[in-house]
Write an enzyme that holds these catalytic residues in place. Structure first.
Site: not given
Ligand code: RP5
Length: 355
Positions: A201, A167, A58, A291, A205, A56, A289
């Protein structure tokens, strides 16, 4: 204070700065910094808590000070712990070292470790609480919030165009903002215990969700837990979040339970993460999500990166929070605006509803 010495106030500022060096690596433990002054007010020891199981703050400072701690003052951002966990109680170490006074930023809310001030006073050590309390609180906000209420501190991060789009109309969304902004996001990931997205997502992505240096792609030393909120368990076997770069939890409704909307119960999800030692979550979307988190009042902080670009009509909205009329708008209070490369970064906190 002797000439050449530092004031208690300066020492607390230094202790807060020291503690910040542990940001992202201490969980489930708190961020703590400590400065030790000798009887003449000279700095004789400094320390911060770097990782759970390690010494820690301290203890690090006392080891540096040795005998010079006797009759001195310890300035600590968080009330010294009073229990034996992976390491011994800091209260005992301070008493044994002969420290005459302990100055504390924030009281420890942890039912297991709190009570340090009482123990110190009972041993004849003078204790002063609440010095630079607001800053000490801010430096440890995720841990303090999480321990007080039993679920992690949630930061929702988004990236958008100037017209609030996340997007393009054809669904492409990667790299709305500059590399400077994305590097900033990786610093946020590094400082978080978990990074969370929804299944939408992942399917759109295929993100990695690791913390890394964008310039050379190297991974940060410590990786946040990757959490996919995936009610029906649709995360593909080959998704990047399932690689070995970091631990991942695909949280399904079957594991966590369902909320009123039939999706993963977000409150239960956060409670389960708390049990796993997660004190801070970086929520990276997407619109549904984010939202759901906002509508449930589960977002503590918003960090928005806004790029000076326009995507226009047809592009996706940033957040789907079920707002249909102005009186239902989710109001935020801005706490910071900073330029990051060519983009802007807004930091804000959701305004508490009256009544
Ligand atoms: C999120 O990061 C974006 O919506 C995208 O899906 C993602 C990209 O992440 P990395 O693949 O760069 O880690 O904010």
């Amino acid at each position: 204070m002797a000439s050449g010495g530092v004031s208690i106030d300066e020492a607390m500022r230094r202790a807060i700065a020291l503690g910040a060096r542990g940001l992202g690596t201490t969980s489930p433990n708190p961020i703590v910094g400590c400065v030790l002054l000798d009887a003449a007010g000279e700095v004789v020891g400094e320390g911060f808590h770097a990782y759970a199981g390690g010494p820690h703050a301290e203890i690090v400072a006392l080891a540096q000070a040795g005998e010079r701690a006797r009759g001195g003052t310890a300035i600590v951002t968080l009330e010294p712990c009073n229990h034996t966990g992976r390491t011994g109680p800091c209260t005992r170490a301070l008493i044994n070292a002969g420290v005459a006074k302990v100055v504390v930023g924030v009281a420890d809310p942890d039912p297991v470790a709190r009570g340090g001030a009482e123990t110190l006073r009972a041993a004849g050590v003078e204790v002063e609480m609440g010095v630079r309390e607001d800053e000490a609180e801010a430096g440890n906000i995720a841990w303090l919030t999480s321990v007080r209420r039993g679920w992690p501190y949630v930061t929702w991060k988004y990236a958008a165009t100037l017209d609030g789009r996340s997007a393009a109309a054809d669904g492409t969304s990667m790299w709305i903002t500059s590399e400077a902004a994305r590097m900033d996001v990786h610093a946020l990931r590094c400082a978080s215990d978990a990074v969370m997205v929804g299944i939408g997502t992942v399917l759109a992505d295929d993100p990695r969700l690791t913390a890394r240096n964008l310039r050379d792609g190297s991974l940060a030393i410590r990786q946040p837990l990757r959490v996919v909120v995936d009610s029906a368990g649709r995360t593909p076997a080959g998704a990047k979040v399932r690689d070995n770069a970091a631990a991942t939890w695909v949280a399904t409704a079957a594991q966590v339970g369902t909320g009123p909307d039939g999706q993963v119960d977000l409150q239960a999800l956060l409670a389960a993460l708390h049990v796993r030692g997660v004190r801070s979550v970086l929520l990276e979307g997407g619109p549904r999500l984010a939202g759901a988190f906002l509508a449930a009042g589960l977002v503590d902080k918003v960090v928005g990166y806004v790029a000076p670009r326009l995507l226009g009509a047809g592009a996706s909205a940033l957040v789907d929070a079920g707002v249909s009329t102005i009186s239902e708008a989710i109001d935020l209070d801005l706490t910071d605006v900073t330029r990051v490369g060519p983009d802007l970064r807004f930091t804000a906190v959701p305004r508490k509803k009256e009544g």
